[in-house]
Design a protein around this motif. Sequence first.
Motif, PDB file in Angstrom:
ATOM      1  N   GLN A  66      30.713 -89.818 -52.730  1.00 21.13           N
ATOM      2  CA  GLN A  66      30.521 -88.707 -51.812  1.00 21.13           C
ATOM      3  C   GLN A  66      30.737 -87.345 -52.499  1.00 21.13           C
ATOM      4  O   GLN A  66      30.663 -86.306 -51.833  1.00 21.13           O
ATOM      5  CB  GLN A  66      31.475 -88.848 -50.628  1.00 21.13           C
ATOM      6  CG  GLN A  66      31.215 -90.101 -49.811  1.00 21.13           C
ATOM      7  CD  GLN A  66      32.196 -90.229 -48.652  1.00 21.13           C
ATOM      8  OE1 GLN A  66      33.114 -89.422 -48.507  1.00 21.13           O
ATOM      9  NE2 GLN A  66      31.991 -91.267 -47.820  1.00 21.13           N
ATOM     10  N   CYS A  67      30.996 -87.342 -53.774  1.00 17.78           N
ATOM     11  CA  CYS A  67      31.251 -86.093 -54.501  1.00 17.78           C
ATOM     12  C   CYS A  67      29.934 -85.430 -54.899  1.00 17.78           C
ATOM     13  O   CYS A  67      28.967 -86.098 -55.285  1.00 17.78           O
ATOM     14  CB  CYS A  67      32.063 -86.365 -55.763  1.00 17.78           C
ATOM     15  SG  CYS A  67      33.751 -86.921 -55.418  1.00 17.78           S
ATOM     16  N   ILE A  68      29.934 -84.090 -54.819  1.00 19.09           N
ATOM     17  CA  ILE A  68      28.784 -83.288 -55.210  1.00 19.09           C
ATOM     18  C   ILE A  68      29.042 -82.751 -56.626  1.00 19.09           C
ATOM     19  O   ILE A  68      30.030 -82.026 -56.842  1.00 19.09           O
ATOM     20  CB  ILE A  68      28.562 -82.123 -54.246  1.00 19.09           C
ATOM     21  CG1 ILE A  68      28.318 -82.648 -52.828  1.00 19.09           C
ATOM     22  CG2 ILE A  68      27.404 -81.251 -54.715  1.00 19.09           C
ATOM     23  CD1 ILE A  68      28.250 -81.559 -51.787  1.00 19.09           C
ATOM     24  N   PRO A  69      28.190 -83.035 -57.604  1.00 19.57           N
ATOM     25  CA  PRO A  69      28.398 -82.503 -58.955  1.00 19.57           C
ATOM     26  C   PRO A  69      28.288 -80.976 -58.949  1.00 19.57           C
ATOM     27  O   PRO A  69      27.367 -80.421 -58.342  1.00 19.57           O
ATOM     28  CB  PRO A  69      27.292 -83.150 -59.772  1.00 19.57           C
ATOM     29  CG  PRO A  69      26.875 -84.350 -58.982  1.00 19.57           C
ATOM     30  CD  PRO A  69      27.045 -83.972 -57.538  1.00 19.57           C
ATOM     31  N   VAL A  70      29.224 -80.320 -59.656  1.00 22.26           N
ATOM     32  CA  VAL A  70      29.236 -78.857 -59.803  1.00 22.26           C
ATOM     33  C   VAL A  70      29.258 -78.545 -61.297  1.00 22.26           C
ATOM     34  O   VAL A  70      30.206 -78.886 -62.010  1.00 22.26           O
ATOM     35  CB  VAL A  70      30.446 -78.222 -59.104  1.00 22.26           C
ATOM     36  CG1 VAL A  70      30.417 -76.704 -59.314  1.00 22.26           C
ATOM     37  CG2 VAL A  70      30.437 -78.554 -57.619  1.00 22.26           C
ATOM     38  N   MET A  71      28.176 -77.903 -61.784  1.00 23.57           N
ATOM     39  CA  MET A  71      28.047 -77.581 -63.205  1.00 23.57           C
ATOM     40  C   MET A  71      28.563 -76.149 -63.453  1.00 23.57           C
ATOM     41  O   MET A  71      28.167 -75.222 -62.745  1.00 23.57           O
ATOM     42  CB  MET A  71      26.584 -77.700 -63.646  1.00 23.57           C
ATOM     43  CG  MET A  71      26.333 -77.359 -65.115  1.00 23.57           C
ATOM     44  SD  MET A  71      27.217 -78.492 -66.241  1.00 23.57           S
ATOM     45  CE  MET A  71      26.279 -80.005 -65.958  1.00 23.57           C
ATOM     46  N   GLN A  72      29.435 -76.061 -64.476  1.00 25.42           N
ATOM     47  CA  GLN A  72      29.990 -74.749 -64.842  1.00 25.42           C
ATOM     48  C   GLN A  72      29.380 -74.284 -66.154  1.00 25.42           C
ATOM     49  O   GLN A  72      29.025 -75.090 -67.016  1.00 25.42           O
ATOM     50  CB  GLN A  72      31.507 -74.825 -64.986  1.00 25.42           C
ATOM     51  CG  GLN A  72      32.217 -75.239 -63.700  1.00 25.42           C
ATOM     52  CD  GLN A  72      33.708 -75.401 -63.919  1.00 25.42           C
ATOM     53  OE1 GLN A  72      34.436 -74.416 -63.981  1.00 25.42           O
ATOM     54  NE2 GLN A  72      34.153 -76.640 -64.046  1.00 25.42           N
ATOM     55  N   ASN A  73      29.297 -72.965 -66.299  1.00 22.17           N
ATOM     56  CA  ASN A  73      28.709 -72.362 -67.501  1.00 22.17           C
ATOM     57  C   ASN A  73      29.837 -71.754 -68.344  1.00 22.17           C
ATOM     58  O   ASN A  73      30.736 -71.092 -67.820  1.00 22.17           O
ATOM     59  CB  ASN A  73      27.709 -71.279 -67.111  1.00 22.17           C
ATOM     60  CG  ASN A  73      26.956 -70.753 -68.325  1.00 22.17           C
ATOM     61  OD1 ASN A  73      26.907 -71.400 -69.358  1.00 22.17           O
ATOM     62  ND2 ASN A  73      26.364 -69.581 -68.180  1.00 22.17           N
ATOM     63  N   GLY A  74      29.787 -71.955 -69.653  1.00 26.60           N
ATOM     64  CA  GLY A  74      30.815 -71.395 -70.521  1.00 26.60           C
ATOM     65  C   GLY A  74      32.145 -72.112 -70.354  1.00 26.60           C
ATOM     66  O   GLY A  74      32.208 -73.286 -69.969  1.00 26.60           O
ATOM     67  N   PRO A  75      33.276 -71.425 -70.664  1.00 24.77           N
ATOM     68  CA  PRO A  75      34.596 -72.060 -70.507  1.00 24.77           C
ATOM     69  C   PRO A  75      34.887 -72.469 -69.068  1.00 24.77           C
ATOM     70  O   PRO A  75      35.735 -73.308 -68.817  1.00 24.77           O
ATOM     71  CB  PRO A  75      35.566 -70.970 -70.983  1.00 24.77           C
ATOM     72  CG  PRO A  75      34.739 -70.087 -71.855  1.00 24.77           C
ATOM     73  CD  PRO A  75      33.373 -70.098 -71.270  1.00 24.77           C
ATOM     74  N   GLY A  76      34.201 -71.841 -68.120  1.00 29.22           N
ATOM     75  CA  GLY A  76      34.348 -72.296 -66.751  1.00 29.22           C
ATOM     76  C   GLY A  76      34.962 -71.279 -65.828  1.00 29.22           C
ATOM     77  O   GLY A  76      35.490 -70.255 -66.228  1.00 29.22           O
ATOM     78  N   TYR A  77      34.806 -71.598 -64.531  1.00 32.52           N
ATOM     79  CA  TYR A  77      35.326 -70.784 -63.435  1.00 32.52           C
ATOM     80  C   TYR A  77      36.201 -71.690 -62.589  1.00 32.52           C
ATOM     81  O   TYR A  77      36.282 -71.580 -61.374  1.00 32.52           O
ATOM     82  CB  TYR A  77      34.133 -70.269 -62.633  1.00 32.52           C
ATOM     83  CG  TYR A  77      34.365 -69.051 -61.786  1.00 32.52           C
ATOM     84  CD1 TYR A  77      34.877 -67.885 -62.341  1.00 32.52           C
ATOM     85  CD2 TYR A  77      34.017 -69.062 -60.429  1.00 32.52           C
ATOM     86  CE1 TYR A  77      35.061 -66.765 -61.556  1.00 32.52           C
ATOM     87  CE2 TYR A  77      34.191 -67.934 -59.650  1.00 32.52           C
ATOM     88  CZ  TYR A  77      34.712 -66.786 -60.216  1.00 32.52           C
ATOM     89  OH  TYR A  77      34.880 -65.661 -59.450  1.00 32.52           O
ATOM     90  N   MET A  78      36.863 -72.653 -63.265  1.00 33.68           N
ATOM     91  CA  MET A  78      37.372 -73.847 -62.621  1.00 33.68           C
ATOM     92  C   MET A  78      38.504 -73.583 -61.658  1.00 33.68           C
ATOM     93  O   MET A  78      38.565 -74.161 -60.568  1.00 33.68           O
ATOM     94  CB  MET A  78      37.833 -74.842 -63.697  1.00 33.68           C
ATOM     95  CG  MET A  78      38.167 -76.222 -63.141  1.00 33.68           C
ATOM     96  SD  MET A  78      38.197 -77.420 -64.462  1.00 33.68           S
ATOM     97  CE  MET A  78      38.536 -78.910 -63.537  1.00 33.68           C
ATOM     98  N   VAL A  79      39.464 -72.708 -62.011  1.00 36.20           N
ATOM     99  CA  VAL A  79      40.619 -72.518 -61.144  1.00 36.20           C
ATOM    100  C   VAL A  79      40.209 -71.948 -59.781  1.00 36.20           C
ATOM    101  O   VAL A  79      40.804 -72.269 -58.741  1.00 36.20           O
ATOM    102  CB  VAL A  79      41.645 -71.604 -61.839  1.00 36.20           C
ATOM    103  CG1 VAL A  79      41.098 -70.206 -62.005  1.00 36.20           C
ATOM    104  CG2 VAL A  79      42.958 -71.563 -61.060  1.00 36.20           C
TER     105      VAL A  79
END
Length: 1384
Positions: free
Chosen positions: A256-269
């Motif tokens: 049920q998880c939706i993949p989320v692609m980040q660019n560069g080091p990320g915007y993860m927090v």
Amino acid sequence: MIFLGGLPGLGVFILFLTALCRAELCLPNGIPEGQRLYVLNASNEQSPIRLTIFAWRSSIVTSQIAQILISEVLGYHALVTPETIFDTTAGISRLAGCESSDCQVKTSRTDVVLDTWLSPVFPFWQGFLAQNPQVAEDLGSMGYQGGDGLYIKGSVLESAANAGLALEYYKSYNMSFHQPYKYFDTLWDLPEADLEPCNGSFLGWPLEPTDSEKMKNYLDWTGDVDGVVERNGQYSANCQLPAFWIAPACRHNYTQCIPVMQNGPGYMVVLMQWSVAYGIPMALTHGTTGTNVMKAIRNQRILYYWFEPDETLLDLRHARLILPPHSAAGWLKGDFRTGGEEVYIAKLANVGLQISAPRVRTFVQKMKLEVGELLDMLATTAINSTADQKLQILGDAACQWVKTKSDIWGKWMPVKTDCSAGYGLVDVQGLPVASLAEAVDCQVCAAGRFSEVFTQDGRQTYRCQECEVGFHQSGFGQSQCIQCEAGTFAAAVGQATCSPCERGTYVSSTGATGCSSCGAEELWTTSKAVQAGGQEKWIEFEGATSAGSCHCVEGRHLSAGQCEICIEGASCPGSGVPTLLPGFYSTLGDPGAVLRCFGNSLRCPGGAPETCAEGRDPSSPACSSCLPGLQPIGEQCMPCKGGDYIKLVALTLLVLVGTGILHIVLALTDRTSGSYRSALLGAALCANQLITCAQLFVVMEQIQDITWSEPFLSFLEFFRVLSLERLLDSVKTLSCVARISPEMNFLIRNLMVPASFTIGPVVAQFTMSRTSFAKTSSWSCLLKTFGFLFLLFYISLCSSFVDPFRCNVHPNDSLTMQTAHDVFCNFSGTHLTLCWMSSLICLLPVSFLVMCTYLLWVILPRRVRVANAAFIRACSFLVLRFKPGYESFTLAFLLRNVLFVLTPMMHSSISLFVMGNLLALTAVSVAYFKPWRSDLASVVDVLVSSALLSVLLMGALTVNDSDPKPLMVLCTVCGSLIICALIMGALYSILQHIASKFRKKFAFFLSHHRTASAAYARLLRMELRQRGSQFTAFLDSDHLTDLTRLFSYVSSDTQTFVLLGTPSVLKRKWCMGELVMARIANVDTVVLSFPDFDLPDESFVRNYARLVPEIKELSMYGLGLSEVHDTLRWLSTVTNYPIASQFSKEGVVATVGQLTNTVTQEFQQGHTTEYAILADPGNMEAMATAEVMGTFLTRLIPERGQATRVFTADSNVSRTDTRLILVCSQDCFRSNHIARWLLQARVVPSCQLLPVLADERFQLPRRHGGSLQENVVCPAGIDEGAYLQVIKAVFLEVALPFIPAQSSEVDLCIRSRQVASRLYGDLKPLSTKLLIVGGAPEPEATQPEAISGTDSSNASLHLLTRQSQHVSEDVEAALRSEMVTKSF
């Protein structure tokens, strides 16, 4: 938003940027490169305008548009830096010339940075401006805003919308109401190889899941403990799958998880907090490269992080996920649950453009693009083209836009006369103008002007106006002038800076056009106090703001409103108030009248007037007095204590006891007259010189212009203890009882203290008169004691009596007494009283000097003539220190001391001259005359005088010397040498005296009458030495070099006194003196009674003064007639050894055995000498001379025999006696034995005979009526003619002198060498001489002239000595040899 997917490699991109700087023009009418201008950078060097670009396309395309317009339209060289910046903060740092935000590496400064996403780094921007003021400025927005967040492709949105679900809203992802995952691919649909693990990196940058600080922030705001892992205090994201972090909404079911692609080091927090806050089932991941990120976005149905404006994904028709509005306060605290902010995209420029290229700055400021225009340019690259093609298309798009959009960028171009703030209108010559009609351009306003806004013909612009008077402007391009601050002024318009008020002027208001004067220019100034090295210092300054800064110039002080000159002792640093230097004093009423604090200068610490050390009375001149009830202790005055009185009492008792003991010692010398001539005399004289030296140092200290300082001052304190100064200073303790007036203090110092020195001797004499001393001690002994004390402290006494006339000169030209600093030398009041008192009291030392002169020149000679030894001993303080005949040195030293005391009263230069000459004269006279009784005292006196002279000369060098310390060290060394010399001299004398008690220098003292027994004494000494080295004997011809020391040899250095009792020995003055001294000193005495010697009877004793009138001269040595009479009577009680009338060597040996108490051993003689010595057997002195000569000869020529042959009465000359020595003594030719021996030698063919003169009374034969008479009386039975012929023949040979009575042992040895050389030289046989005498008349030249009278013997000796100088060179060489030393 930081990175852009699909960028080409860095090398390709640099090549592209280089191509952008090609020389081709974009605009047909663009300004060629050769006509473009450079600007001056911060280093004042020509430079192009530099533009820095970021890694996103919007920054590249807008920077290229700006570069084309700046270079081809505005006419400046413009350069886009050939490198891209990935970090916004690094781009901002380029404006300050820094490679990165930490500014560890420097680079060229950038002028313009476009498309700067400023909102995310706004805190950094504020900090950058604070650290680098006047470096960068924000010229406004680019005309569009930026944004970032999660995006959804249009195809996904349409699919969900058909099902009634709007995926662009965050609420649509709530799993409780919707199933959004149906419209997205699963995790497994993404190629695993294209995904980066959570702990990986992107282009070397670590991914956010490994950022401990951010992960800790996520945990704090969400509480999702399952989403974070903690290890050793470090936090990281808990990725359930290697490349995915699973949100709590789907953590139970990954499908049920939706993949989320980040660019560069990320915007993860941020995304992690969104997933928890709104229940979005996210599976966060990263692409390994930008290409893989772009592939996933285009090929997969996923959520992805992106930004705008950007043309890359316009074809996907994507939309940004709508979240709750942005909360800046929440994001600042780390709460990222709201949406991201709209980004302010700014244009940044270096502030230097305002000066170096104002038109460029205006252009950049006006440059604005609509987002549509920007996207249209970026859309041209949205086709399926390669990366290189896309970059080429961006450059072409920028140039094409410039060509077609001149209506847009034309509004950005500045009008030449539309000046901006900081600029003003100028004419063709570049001079400022006030109207548009005259203006052709704008220039920055110069210093002294300000940029004033004005409107003309409906146009607003700026002009440069001059600053008014009282205003200034030092900067360029300023909009207003600044008022002159207080302390400065501007007297003319257009001043760049305000001029500070000159020294001596001030102004207290702002906007001043002039300054007020303090006073006379040469006397007044403006100064202030500053701290320098922990000390206050006044410095002159310009720009005074008040009249309080007005002070007198340095070197002057304010007095009654006038600036008076500062005199010595005060420091006027510019404060207007004099500051006293340490060691100086002044009153509050007259601070300029400075007094020097002589003596202990520490009592005046300096500073404000009337500042004194603790306990000092500030109202007393120079802090000289103590407050009531206090006494001076060093520089301070301290309360009186019981111990102070004890010290005073102890010092008084010390004086009483010391002087009493001195009197007893001097009285004992009367009982044992002459004992003072022992080795202790040297110690006493050294002690006397030490005290005298101490007093001289005190006098030298009184010379004002000499700067005595440490360490020599501490050294002088030692000498003050030895002089009366310390005792006189102790009188100050009486101030504890009552305040002592200067008059009373003067009487105590000059009468009471000296009088205290008489109490001890008087008490001691009174005690002695009541004891066993009564019979031997008289009250006249007090005269000697008082005389010694007067002589000892004469300098101090004289110095005290001249106290009122010895004054110190102060800087204000006033005078105060050196011993009473509170008394001014003005011959009035107290000072006049002290002068009269001193005039009366000084009669005491003057009377003493007169008395000494009268005693020495009048009374003493009379008493000597009557041999009054008692009187002479009473006056021994005059004659004891110096040798007889040098008593006048007592008066010379007294006069010298008086002059010494008077010298400090003279001018310093005269004082130094007189004192130096006195010391030099003392040293020279003592060195020449050696007047002291002890040689050691003479040597020490010369050394002390020389050292004192050196100290005086070095002290003179300190006059006006800024650093006298090295000279003071040398003075201390010289003073130490004086102390060491005196102490060592005294110790040496004492040790010598102590050693003499255990072992005397001489075992025997041979006292003899030279004429009658000199040879016998010499032979006796030689025989004593043969018995052992311990049997040393004193013989005056060998040891006596100073007649004045004769008696000290007897009393101190002799174990046994031996008197050679010849008939006239007791009538010899010196022999009698030696005998008297032996009795007084209790020296063992032995008399060797020669024939015809009789012990004195009572008649001889009573008439002795008449028989020997010169005996009275011994009274100068303290030996009176009474001592002589006692000695003559005592002589009959001493040991007496008789001497046989007939001389023999055995008799001498036996006498030596008696003296040494040793057994005479059998002497094994060697073979006898081949030469023989002829002497008159009836003359004991002649026989002794022969034995002495024989002893010397056997030592000099042992190869000629080792046993001397001295003919006795029964000896005869044989034919083997070929070498004979004739000892010529008085009346020797009247001897039968001499006549017989000469006649016997006459018939020995080869006999050689050498005459030797042995008696100073011997006279050569002389003519009288044709025959020899008087000297030659032929014995009975002797052929007179033959005898006279032999005598004539003998004296054809020059006689050699060998006289023991006139020669030392060394002299006799040399004479013996001459005898040996002549004896074995070219001596003619006696027979040959007889032929000469008998074969021709007597020539006058061969006979000496007749000599009569008492001088005959001396003349003969002179003649023989002169003739003996003609000896051969061999003899002279022998005399210079070392055999004299070896033979003894």
